[in-house]
Motif scaffolding. Sequence first.
Motif, PDB file in Angstrom:
ATOM      1  N   LYS A   1      39.619 -34.447 -40.991  1.00  0.00           N
ATOM      2  CA  LYS A   1      40.135 -33.794 -42.203  1.00  0.00           C
ATOM      3  C   LYS A   1      39.575 -34.446 -43.474  1.00  0.00           C
ATOM      4  N   GLN A   2      39.163 -35.692 -43.361  1.00  0.00           N
ATOM      5  CA  GLN A   2      38.637 -36.424 -44.512  1.00  0.00           C
ATOM      6  C   GLN A   2      37.143 -36.146 -44.735  1.00  0.00           C
ATOM      7  N   ASN A   3      36.563 -35.298 -43.892  1.00  0.00           N
ATOM      8  CA  ASN A   3      35.132 -34.973 -43.972  1.00  0.00           C
ATOM      9  C   ASN A   3      34.266 -36.233 -44.035  1.00  0.00           C
ATOM     10  N   PRO A   4      34.380 -37.082 -43.002  1.00  0.00           N
ATOM     11  CA  PRO A   4      33.630 -38.334 -43.044  1.00  0.00           C
ATOM     12  C   PRO A   4      32.124 -38.104 -43.034  1.00  0.00           C
ATOM     13  N   ARG A   5      31.461 -38.996 -43.717  1.00  0.00           N
ATOM     14  CA  ARG A   5      30.008 -38.983 -43.790  1.00  0.00           C
ATOM     15  C   ARG A   5      29.595 -40.430 -43.923  1.00  0.00           C
TER      16      ARG A   5
ATOM     17  N   TRP B   1      29.798 -31.175 -41.704  1.00  0.00           N
ATOM     18  CA  TRP B   1      29.111 -30.158 -42.475  1.00  0.00           C
ATOM     19  C   TRP B   1      29.819 -28.841 -42.265  1.00  0.00           C
ATOM     20  N   PRO B   2      30.168 -28.142 -43.338  1.00  0.00           N
ATOM     21  CA  PRO B   2      30.828 -26.847 -43.137  1.00  0.00           C
ATOM     22  C   PRO B   2      29.894 -25.888 -42.402  1.00  0.00           C
ATOM     23  N   ALA B   3      30.428 -25.253 -41.395  1.00  0.00           N
ATOM     24  CA  ALA B   3      29.596 -24.335 -40.613  1.00  0.00           C
ATOM     25  C   ALA B   3      30.416 -23.134 -40.182  1.00  0.00           C
ATOM     26  N   ASP B   4      29.777 -22.004 -40.220  1.00  0.00           N
ATOM     27  CA  ASP B   4      30.421 -20.779 -39.760  1.00  0.00           C
ATOM     28  C   ASP B   4      30.149 -20.541 -38.287  1.00  0.00           C
ATOM     29  N   THR B   5      29.232 -21.326 -37.737  1.00  0.00           N
ATOM     30  CA  THR B   5      28.824 -21.116 -36.360  1.00  0.00           C
ATOM     31  C   THR B   5      28.450 -22.451 -35.725  1.00  0.00           C
ATOM     32  N   MET B   6      28.415 -22.488 -34.413  1.00  0.00           N
ATOM     33  CA  MET B   6      27.997 -23.696 -33.695  1.00  0.00           C
ATOM     34  C   MET B   6      26.476 -23.829 -33.686  1.00  0.00           C
ATOM     35  N   HIS B   7      25.768 -22.797 -34.115  1.00  0.00           N
ATOM     36  CA  HIS B   7      24.304 -22.791 -34.097  1.00  0.00           C
ATOM     37  C   HIS B   7      23.790 -22.648 -35.528  1.00  0.00           C
ATOM     38  N   PRO B   8      23.535 -23.773 -36.205  1.00  0.00           N
ATOM     39  CA  PRO B   8      23.107 -23.704 -37.601  1.00  0.00           C
ATOM     40  C   PRO B   8      21.714 -23.083 -37.734  1.00  0.00           C
ATOM     41  N   THR B   9      21.473 -22.507 -38.885  1.00  0.00           N
ATOM     42  CA  THR B   9      20.150 -21.958 -39.162  1.00  0.00           C
ATOM     43  C   THR B   9      19.163 -23.107 -39.318  1.00  0.00           C
ATOM     44  N   ALA B  10      17.892 -22.788 -39.288  1.00  0.00           N
ATOM     45  CA  ALA B  10      16.858 -23.812 -39.435  1.00  0.00           C
ATOM     46  C   ALA B  10      16.954 -24.491 -40.797  1.00  0.00           C
TER      47      ALA B  10
ATOM     48  N   ARG C   1      18.566 -29.375 -43.971  1.00  0.00           N
ATOM     49  CA  ARG C   1      19.376 -30.074 -44.974  1.00  0.00           C
ATOM     50  C   ARG C   1      20.210 -31.175 -44.331  1.00  0.00           C
ATOM     51  N   VAL C   2      20.797 -30.897 -43.162  1.00  0.00           N
ATOM     52  CA  VAL C   2      21.586 -31.911 -42.444  1.00  0.00           C
ATOM     53  C   VAL C   2      20.694 -33.089 -42.073  1.00  0.00           C
ATOM     54  N   ASP C   3      19.499 -32.819 -41.583  1.00  0.00           N
ATOM     55  CA  ASP C   3      18.570 -33.891 -41.214  1.00  0.00           C
ATOM     56  C   ASP C   3      18.201 -34.749 -42.427  1.00  0.00           C
TER      57      ASP C   3
ATOM     58  N   VAL D   1      20.050 -35.255 -45.156  1.00  0.00           N
ATOM     59  CA  VAL D   1      21.219 -36.070 -45.504  1.00  0.00           C
ATOM     60  C   VAL D   1      21.362 -37.214 -44.504  1.00  0.00           C
ATOM     61  N   SER D   2      21.157 -36.918 -43.232  1.00  0.00           N
ATOM     62  CA  SER D   2      21.256 -37.947 -42.192  1.00  0.00           C
ATOM     63  C   SER D   2      20.243 -39.063 -42.433  1.00  0.00           C
ATOM     64  N   LYS D   3      19.043 -38.707 -42.823  1.00  0.00           N
ATOM     65  CA  LYS D   3      18.000 -39.709 -43.092  1.00  0.00           C
ATOM     66  C   LYS D   3      18.393 -40.590 -44.278  1.00  0.00           C
ATOM     67  N   LYS D   4      18.951 -39.977 -45.332  1.00  0.00           N
ATOM     68  CA  LYS D   4      19.398 -40.752 -46.490  1.00  0.00           C
ATOM     69  C   LYS D   4      20.538 -41.698 -46.115  1.00  0.00           C
ATOM     70  N   LEU D   5      21.462 -41.202 -45.277  1.00  0.00           N
ATOM     71  CA  LEU D   5      22.566 -42.050 -44.830  1.00  0.00           C
ATOM     72  C   LEU D   5      22.047 -43.231 -44.018  1.00  0.00           C
ATOM     73  N   ALA D   6      21.133 -42.959 -43.097  1.00  0.00           N
ATOM     74  CA  ALA D   6      20.598 -44.014 -42.242  1.00  0.00           C
ATOM     75  C   ALA D   6      19.936 -45.119 -43.070  1.00  0.00           C
TER      76      ALA D   6
END
Length: 180
Positions: free
Chosen positions: A57-61, A133-142, A147-149, A151-156
């Motif tokens: 619920k806290q939308n951890p990142r 990440w907010p998602a309307d589906t279990m299969h995100p668009t490319a 964008r997720v990748d 953000v993940s790289k910046k976090l890492a």
Amino acid sequence: MARALVVAALMAGALIAQAASPLRAAESYHVVDVDGLGHYWHYTLPPGKLPSPNVLKQNPRGCAAISVRIEPDGTPHQMRVLKSEWTPMLPVDKKLMNANLIDQLGRARFTPSPQNPQRLPVYSYVVMSFITWPADTMHPTASTQKRVDAVSKKLAALCHVPDFVERVARATQTPLPGGD
């Protein structure tokens, strides 16, 4: 350039606390930073278990740099959080997120790289990130995945431990190669 160090008989467990824990005397581990790990071992992470709904619920990142000792049979041991960075949340929830990532790494499958046919044991670390990440589906668009990748790289990058090999050398009182 990746630095490497061979540590015999001692391995730094809690690097931040500068504590060392004894291993069986015949063991010798190559200590490498995260960039050098792929020279010895490749790994595949299993699907992760989601944290509790209260934490989600806290939308951890965030991310965690987790030290890991990889045995000759490819099993991971002695995993500890070296560093973690999370969005604002309760300390207990940060600990739960770190534990979740340690659990996932503990179930990883490590296979020797072609440069490591002798299956040399290694002590290194892995940076793992977690994003809600907010998602309307279990299969995100490319484009969403891209964008997720990013953000993940910046976090890492926040959890990189640039002096990992040097910390292990200090903690185990082992000289660095090249007389550093």
